[in-house]
Design a protein around this motif. Structure first.
Motif, PDB file in Angstrom:
ATOM      1  N   ARG A   1      12.539   0.376  -2.288  1.00 36.66           N
ATOM      2  CA  ARG A   1      13.151  -0.567  -1.334  1.00 36.66           C
ATOM      3  C   ARG A   1      12.354  -1.869  -1.261  1.00 36.66           C
ATOM      4  NH1 ARG A   1      13.751   4.346   1.120  1.00 36.66           N
ATOM      5  NH2 ARG A   1      11.974   4.061   2.515  1.00 36.66           N
ATOM      6  N   TRP A   2      11.035  -1.751  -1.210  1.00 31.18           N
ATOM      7  CA  TRP A   2      10.186  -2.935  -1.172  1.00 31.18           C
ATOM      8  C   TRP A   2      10.378  -3.774  -2.441  1.00 31.18           C
ATOM      9  CZ3 TRP A   2       6.147  -4.530  -4.335  1.00 31.18           C
ATOM     10  CH2 TRP A   2       5.399  -5.613  -3.863  1.00 31.18           C
ATOM     11  N   ALA A   3      10.415  -3.105  -3.588  1.00 31.30           N
ATOM     12  CA  ALA A   3      10.577  -3.815  -4.859  1.00 31.30           C
ATOM     13  C   ALA A   3      11.931  -4.522  -4.925  1.00 31.30           C
ATOM     14  CB  ALA A   3      10.415  -2.846  -6.028  1.00 31.30           C
ATOM     15  N   ARG A   4      12.998  -3.856  -4.487  1.00 35.90           N
ATOM     16  CA  ARG A   4      14.324  -4.504  -4.475  1.00 35.90           C
ATOM     17  C   ARG A   4      14.292  -5.784  -3.645  1.00 35.90           C
ATOM     18  NH1 ARG A   4      16.237   0.880  -3.976  1.00 35.90           N
ATOM     19  NH2 ARG A   4      17.269   1.510  -5.894  1.00 35.90           N
TER      20      ARG A   4
ATOM     21  N   GLU B   1       0.845  -1.188   0.000  1.00 33.27           N
ATOM     22  CA  GLU B   1       0.000   0.000   0.000  1.00 33.27           C
ATOM     23  C   GLU B   1       0.883   1.242   0.000  1.00 33.27           C
ATOM     24  OE1 GLU B   1      -3.008  -0.102   3.000  1.00 33.27           O
ATOM     25  OE2 GLU B   1      -3.658  -2.107   2.393  1.00 33.27           O
ATOM     26  N   VAL B   2       0.496   2.209  -0.827  1.00 30.66           N
ATOM     27  CA  VAL B   2       1.283   3.433  -1.006  1.00 30.66           C
ATOM     28  C   VAL B   2       0.395   4.628  -0.676  1.00 30.66           C
ATOM     29  CG1 VAL B   2       2.577   4.810  -2.680  1.00 30.66           C
ATOM     30  CG2 VAL B   2       2.580   2.314  -2.868  1.00 30.66           C
ATOM     31  N   ARG B   3       0.862   5.457   0.251  1.00 28.14           N
ATOM     32  CA  ARG B   3       0.137   6.690   0.576  1.00 28.14           C
ATOM     33  C   ARG B   3       0.401   7.735  -0.521  1.00 28.14           C
ATOM     34  NH1 ARG B   3       3.244   5.747   4.956  1.00 28.14           N
ATOM     35  NH2 ARG B   3       4.316   7.697   4.599  1.00 28.14           N
ATOM     36  N   PRO B   4      -0.495   8.696  -0.699  1.00 28.08           N
ATOM     37  CA  PRO B   4      -0.288   9.734  -1.712  1.00 28.08           C
ATOM     38  C   PRO B   4       0.719  10.786  -1.243  1.00 28.08           C
ATOM     39  CG  PRO B   4      -2.372  10.090  -0.596  1.00 28.08           C
ATOM     40  CD  PRO B   4      -1.807   8.811  -0.056  1.00 28.08           C
ATOM     41  N   ASP B   5       1.959  10.353  -1.078  1.00 28.72           N
ATOM     42  CA  ASP B   5       3.033  11.195  -0.551  1.00 28.72           C
ATOM     43  C   ASP B   5       4.303  10.863  -1.335  1.00 28.72           C
ATOM     44  OD1 ASP B   5       5.230  12.142   0.890  1.00 28.72           O
ATOM     45  OD2 ASP B   5       4.342  11.677   2.834  1.00 28.72           O
TER      46      ASP B   5
ATOM     47  N   VAL C   1       7.739   6.934  -2.693  1.00 25.29           N
ATOM     48  CA  VAL C   1       8.428   6.379  -3.860  1.00 25.29           C
ATOM     49  C   VAL C   1       9.697   5.641  -3.431  1.00 25.29           C
ATOM     50  CG1 VAL C   1       9.502   6.911  -6.089  1.00 25.29           C
ATOM     51  CG2 VAL C   1       7.436   8.146  -5.363  1.00 25.29           C
ATOM     52  N   GLY C   2      10.467   6.207  -2.537  1.00 22.27           N
ATOM     53  CA  GLY C   2      11.672   5.542  -2.036  1.00 22.27           C
ATOM     54  C   GLY C   2      11.336   4.250  -1.309  1.00 22.27           C
TER      55      GLY C   2
ATOM     56  N   ILE D   1      13.201  -1.534 -11.116  1.00 25.86           N
ATOM     57  CA  ILE D   1      13.151  -0.516 -10.058  1.00 25.86           C
ATOM     58  C   ILE D   1      12.805   0.849 -10.661  1.00 25.86           C
ATOM     59  CG2 ILE D   1      14.490   0.720  -8.312  1.00 25.86           C
ATOM     60  CD1 ILE D   1      13.628  -2.212  -7.578  1.00 25.86           C
ATOM     61  N   LEU D   2      13.359   1.163 -11.815  1.00 29.35           N
ATOM     62  CA  LEU D   2      13.012   2.424 -12.478  1.00 29.35           C
ATOM     63  C   LEU D   2      11.538   2.439 -12.869  1.00 29.35           C
ATOM     64  CD1 LEU D   2      13.742   5.161 -13.602  1.00 29.35           C
ATOM     65  CD2 LEU D   2      14.633   4.032 -15.645  1.00 29.35           C
ATOM     66  N   LEU D   3      11.026   1.325 -13.368  1.00 26.60           N
ATOM     67  CA  LEU D   3       9.605   1.247 -13.726  1.00 26.60           C
ATOM     68  C   LEU D   3       8.715   1.420 -12.493  1.00 26.60           C
ATOM     69  CD1 LEU D   3       9.849  -1.632 -16.336  1.00 26.60           C
ATOM     70  CD2 LEU D   3       9.204   0.751 -16.811  1.00 26.60           C
ATOM     71  N   VAL D   4       9.075   0.766 -11.396  1.00 28.34           N
ATOM     72  CA  VAL D   4       8.334   0.939 -10.141  1.00 28.34           C
ATOM     73  C   VAL D   4       8.338   2.402  -9.743  1.00 28.34           C
ATOM     74  CG1 VAL D   4       8.465   0.505  -7.641  1.00 28.34           C
ATOM     75  CG2 VAL D   4       8.620  -1.412  -9.250  1.00 28.34           C
ATOM     76  N   SER D   5       9.502   3.018  -9.794  1.00 27.32           N
ATOM     77  CA  SER D   5       9.639   4.417  -9.405  1.00 27.32           C
ATOM     78  C   SER D   5       8.741   5.315 -10.248  1.00 27.32           C
ATOM     79  CB  SER D   5      11.107   4.831  -9.543  1.00 27.32           C
ATOM     80  OG  SER D   5      11.299   6.120  -9.049  1.00 27.32           O
ATOM     81  N   GLU D   6       8.738   5.106 -11.554  1.00 30.43           N
ATOM     82  CA  GLU D   6       7.929   5.951 -12.435  1.00 30.43           C
ATOM     83  C   GLU D   6       6.439   5.755 -12.205  1.00 30.43           C
ATOM     84  OE1 GLU D   6       8.908   8.432 -14.210  1.00 30.43           O
ATOM     85  OE2 GLU D   6      11.002   8.025 -13.787  1.00 30.43           O
TER      86      GLU D   6
END
Length: 150
Positions: A15-18, A2-6, A10-11, A37-42
Motif C-alpha cells: 500500500r505504501w509503495a502504491r 520501517e517494516v516490522r518482522p511480521d 507485506v500488505g 509492487i510485486l518486487l516490493v512484495s517479494e
C-alpha cells in the motif's frame, strides 16, 4: 518505510509503495507499477520471513524520462535489514509454496543485487522505465522470456 518482522507488514508495504509510485507519476494500472509492487512484495517478504529482524523499505526514483515533471527514468527498490546472512536464491520444486522470490526478482528487474551494510545488508533491484519492454509486456508484469525456465 520501517517494516516490522511480521508477515502482515507485506500488505502495508505494498500500500505504501502504491501511494509513493502514484505520487511520482506512475499510475497504478501501468505494467511498471504492477511489476514494482510485486518486487516490493517479494523483497519485503524475504526480509520478514527469513531474517526475523526489522527492515527499511525505500523506493528511489532517479533521472527523468521525456516528461521531466512526472516520469522517473529508473526506479530502485531497496530493503535493508540488520541480518548479516546473505540472500540465498533457491529453486523451488513442483508444489513447494516458497523459494521463488529471488527468481521472480531476477526475472522482473533489470538489475538486482545486495551489499553488506554495517552489521546487516541491503538488497536492491532496479527497473528502467525506458527499458521496461525487456520485462514488462503482459498484464502480469513479466514476459515468459524474462523469467528463467524452471
Amino acid at each position: 518505510m520501517e517494516v516490522r518482522p511480521d508477515p502482515s507488514e507485506v500488505g502495508r508495504a505494498r500500500r505504501w509503495a502504491r501511494s509513493r509510485l502514484a505520487g511520482s507519476g506512475i499510475a497504478a494500472d501501468e505494467p511498471l507499477a504492477e511489476t514494482l509492487i510485486l518486487l516490493v512484495s517479494e523483497l519485503v517478504t524475504n526480509a520478514v520471513v527469513h531474517t526475523g529482524c526489522p527492515a527499511v523499505l525505500r523506493i528511489l526514483l532517479s533521472g527523468r524520462g521525456p516528461d521531466a515533471e512526472t516520469e522517473p527514468e529508473t526506479v530502485r527498490v531497496e530493503v535493508a535489514d540488520s541480518c548479516a546472512r546473505p540472500p540465498r536464491p533457491r529453486h523451488a520444486e513442483g508444489d513447494e509454496t516458497g523459494g521463488r522470490g529471488l527468481e521472480l526478482v531476477d526475472g522482473l528487474a533489470d538489475r538486482w543485487g545486495w551489499q553488506r551494510e554495517g552489521s546487516g545488508k541491503r538488497i536492491w533491484c532496479e527497473v528502467d522505465r525506458s527499458g521496461a519492454g525487456n520485462s514488462l509486456r503482459n498484464g502480469f508484469g513479466f514476459t515468459y522470456e524474462a523469467v528463467r525456465p524452471v
